[in-house]
Design a protein around this motif. Sequence first.
Motif, PDB file in Angstrom:
ATOM      1  N   ALA A 252       0.830  -1.206   0.000  1.00 11.04           N
ATOM      2  CA  ALA A 252       0.000   0.000   0.000  1.00 11.04           C
ATOM      3  C   ALA A 252       0.861   1.252   0.000  1.00 11.04           C
ATOM      4  O   ALA A 252       0.593   2.224  -0.724  1.00 11.04           O
ATOM      5  CB  ALA A 252      -0.940  -0.002   1.203  1.00 11.04           C
TER       6      ALA A 252
ATOM      7  N   LEU B 154       1.332   4.293  -3.103  1.00  9.02           N
ATOM      8  CA  LEU B 154       0.812   5.644  -2.922  1.00  9.02           C
ATOM      9  C   LEU B 154       1.522   6.603  -3.877  1.00  9.02           C
ATOM     10  O   LEU B 154       2.748   6.673  -3.904  1.00  9.02           O
ATOM     11  CB  LEU B 154       1.027   6.110  -1.479  1.00  9.02           C
TER      12      LEU B 154
ATOM     13  N   ARG C 296      -4.804   2.683  -3.172  1.00 14.85           N
ATOM     14  CA  ARG C 296      -5.135   3.806  -2.309  1.00 14.85           C
ATOM     15  C   ARG C 296      -4.718   5.100  -2.990  1.00 14.85           C
ATOM     16  O   ARG C 296      -3.707   5.146  -3.680  1.00 14.85           O
ATOM     17  CB  ARG C 296      -4.423   3.708  -0.951  1.00 14.85           C
TER      18      ARG C 296
ATOM     19  N   THR D 192      -4.241   9.443  -2.301  1.00 18.20           N
ATOM     20  CA  THR D 192      -3.975  10.365  -1.204  1.00 18.20           C
ATOM     21  C   THR D 192      -4.652  11.719  -1.418  1.00 18.20           C
ATOM     22  O   THR D 192      -4.712  12.242  -2.525  1.00 18.20           O
ATOM     23  CB  THR D 192      -2.461  10.587  -1.036  1.00 18.20           C
TER      24      THR D 192
ATOM     25  N   PHE E 252     -10.276   4.110  -2.317  1.00 18.39           N
ATOM     26  CA  PHE E 252      -9.945   4.083  -0.895  1.00 18.39           C
ATOM     27  C   PHE E 252      -8.938   5.201  -0.669  1.00 18.39           C
ATOM     28  O   PHE E 252      -7.884   5.233  -1.297  1.00 18.39           O
ATOM     29  CB  PHE E 252      -9.360   2.742  -0.477  1.00 18.39           C
TER      30      PHE E 252
ATOM     31  N   GLU F  17      -6.352   7.624   1.476  1.00 16.46           N
ATOM     32  CA  GLU F  17      -5.442   7.759   2.611  1.00 16.46           C
ATOM     33  C   GLU F  17      -5.117   9.234   2.761  1.00 16.46           C
ATOM     34  O   GLU F  17      -4.523   9.845   1.869  1.00 16.46           O
ATOM     35  CB  GLU F  17      -4.170   6.944   2.397  1.00 16.46           C
TER      36      GLU F  17
ATOM     37  N   TRP G 203     -11.815   5.291   4.200  1.00 17.86           N
ATOM     38  CA  TRP G 203     -10.559   6.024   4.254  1.00 17.86           C
ATOM     39  C   TRP G 203      -9.750   5.664   5.509  1.00 17.86           C
ATOM     40  O   TRP G 203     -10.242   5.042   6.441  1.00 17.86           O
ATOM     41  CB  TRP G 203     -10.787   7.531   4.179  1.00 17.86           C
TER      42      TRP G 203
END
Length: 588
Positions: free
Chosen positions: A181, A185, A322, A324, A371, A373, A400
Amino acid sequence: MLDRILSITAILQIAAQWFHATDICRVELVDRLGRHTRRCHFRRGDRPFFSARGMARRLLFLSASPPSARSHFVFRPGIYQHSFWSYRSRFGDGSGNRGGLDDCERNHHANLLFSRRLAHLVSNSFPFTGDQRHRGNRDVADELEGAMKIGFIAMSGLRLCDVELLNLGLTFPGVSRRKNAIEALPSLGLLTLAGMTPPHIAVEYLEVRDVNLGELPRDFDAVAISTLTATAGEAYRLAARFKSIGTKVILGGLHVSALPEESRRHADAIVIGEGESTWPRIVRDLEMGKLDTLYDGRLKPFDLAHSPVPRFELLAPDRYPRLTVQTQRGCPWRCEFCAASIRISPQFKVKPVDRVIAEIRRLKELWRDPFVEFADDNTFVNRAHSEQMMRALARENIRWFTETDLSIAQDPELLRLIREAGCAQVLIGFESPSRRVLHGVEQRSDWKARQWENYRAAVERIQRTGITVNGCFVIGLDGAGNEQFDEAFDFVRESGLYDVQITFLTPFPGTPLYERFRRSGRLLNERAWNRCTLFDINFQPAAMSVAELRSGFENLGRRLYHPDFVRERSRRFLQNFRAARAEERRAA
C-alpha cells in the motif's frame, strides 16, 4: 452496421465536416474505460481539408501496440497539444503514468464513436507513423516550437539495506499488505504541482524504482524530481542522467529542504519548503529561460485555500489501491525524531472542507470505489474543521485511513462523526508502552508522556466503534533496553490492538534527533542517507548494542506478526465491536 457501410474516405469526410469550424482536431483510439490511447492530431493548413486525402496528410499518428478488443475510435475537437504519445510504460512496469493521457480525457463524451473493427481498419490506413516531432513534419513545426513539457518524477518503492529484515517482513501478510500500500501511494505533492501548471504546458507523471535503466524519456524540457532521504542518492543519479541529455532538473522534497546545499549541487534548481509557493514562478522562469538555482517557499507560506485539485488523471487507474488527499499540513506536536511535513511547513494549517471534497469527488470520477489515505501528520487537531469535514465526508460514501493522535478517544461526538464518515482505520504513534521512555520524545509540552495512562483505554474506545487502530512503536528510543521488546508485545496483546507497526528510531537529517546524535558522536555514519528507511539502524543505542537492537527487533516482529497472534487480535476486535453494537441497540 457501421462496419459494413462506412469507408475510410467516408469517415474522414465526416470528421472533416464535423470539425469545419476548428483549426485543430484530435483523433484517438481508446478502450471503453479510457485506460489506453492512440492519438493523432491534425491542423487546418492553407489547403482546404474537406477531402479525405488532404485531411489524412495532416494526421499525425504515433505507432502503438495493436488495439485491444475494447478499443473504439473517437473523433473529437480539441486544442493542439505538443505532448502526444502512444500508451506505453516508461521507466519499466508499474511506473505509474497513464502513457498518453497527458490531458484529462476520461469521462468525456465522444462526438463520434466507431467500433473496434472499423477503428483498426482506419488506424492502419494513416500515412504517417512514428514520432513526428523528431521526423520534422512541417505541418506542425510551428505548433511544436515554443511548447513545453514537464515531467513530474517520484522516487517510489520501499528501500531497505537490511535484506534479511526485508525478506522476513515480506513473509508476514499484514506487513506485506502495508508495504504494498505504501509503495503504491502516488506523490501527492507532484500531482498538486501538476495541477498548478498552466494548461498550455504538457505534463506527465512517472514513478521510478530503478534509476539504472537504459533509456531516459527525451521529450521533457524539464523534470521535477521529489525525493525522501532514503532515495536521495538515487535521485541525484537520475538528475545527473537527465542533465546529461540537456533536460533541466528541479529537485524538491523533504530531503532537499533538510539539506539544500548538498542538493543544489545535483540540480539546476532546488525547492525548499512548500512547493506550491514557488511553482508558478518556476514555470514562468522555465518559459523565459532564466531558471534560478534556489526557490525558497519558506519566504511565503502557502494558503491551502488556494490549493488546486491534483492531476489525479495522470495516474494509471488500475495501479493504485489507495489514493492520497491532504486535509491539513503540519502538526502541533514537535516529536524529536519526526521528519514529516512540519519540516516543510512548521505552521499548522487546514485546507477548506470544500477543497477537500472537490478532490474526493474528482477521485470518484476517475475510480469506481477509491480508498483514500489522508496525507496528514495529525488529521483531527482542529476540532471545528474536523467536525465540518466529517459531516461532509459522510455524504460521499467512501472508506478512508488517516493518522491521528489518541485524543480522538476522549471526544465521543467526534469519534461518532469519524465512524459515520467512513473511517476504516486510524494510525496512532504510541512510540513506546513505557512512560519512562516517552519523556522528552515530544519536545513542546511532553504530551506523549502525559498521555501514557490513557493508552489502553483509547485503543478500546476507538475500536469499539468499528474503527481499527494501527499502533506504531519506535524501537531503540533512549532509555529503552532489552525490556522494550516484551513491553511492546505485552501492550499489543493486552490492549487488543488490531494492527501494529514497529520501526527503528531513525535520525533523519534536519531533525533535532539527528543533531543530538551527531553532536554526541552516536551516528554510525553521518551521511548514510540510504539507511533512513525506518527499518535500518544508523545510530548507537543508549542501553544496548546494535546487534542486540536488531536481534530484538527481529524476534519482536516474528511474535507480533505470527499468524496465530494476528488471528487472535482480529477475533478479539470483532467480539468487542459486536458487543458494543449490542449495547447500543439495548440502550436505544
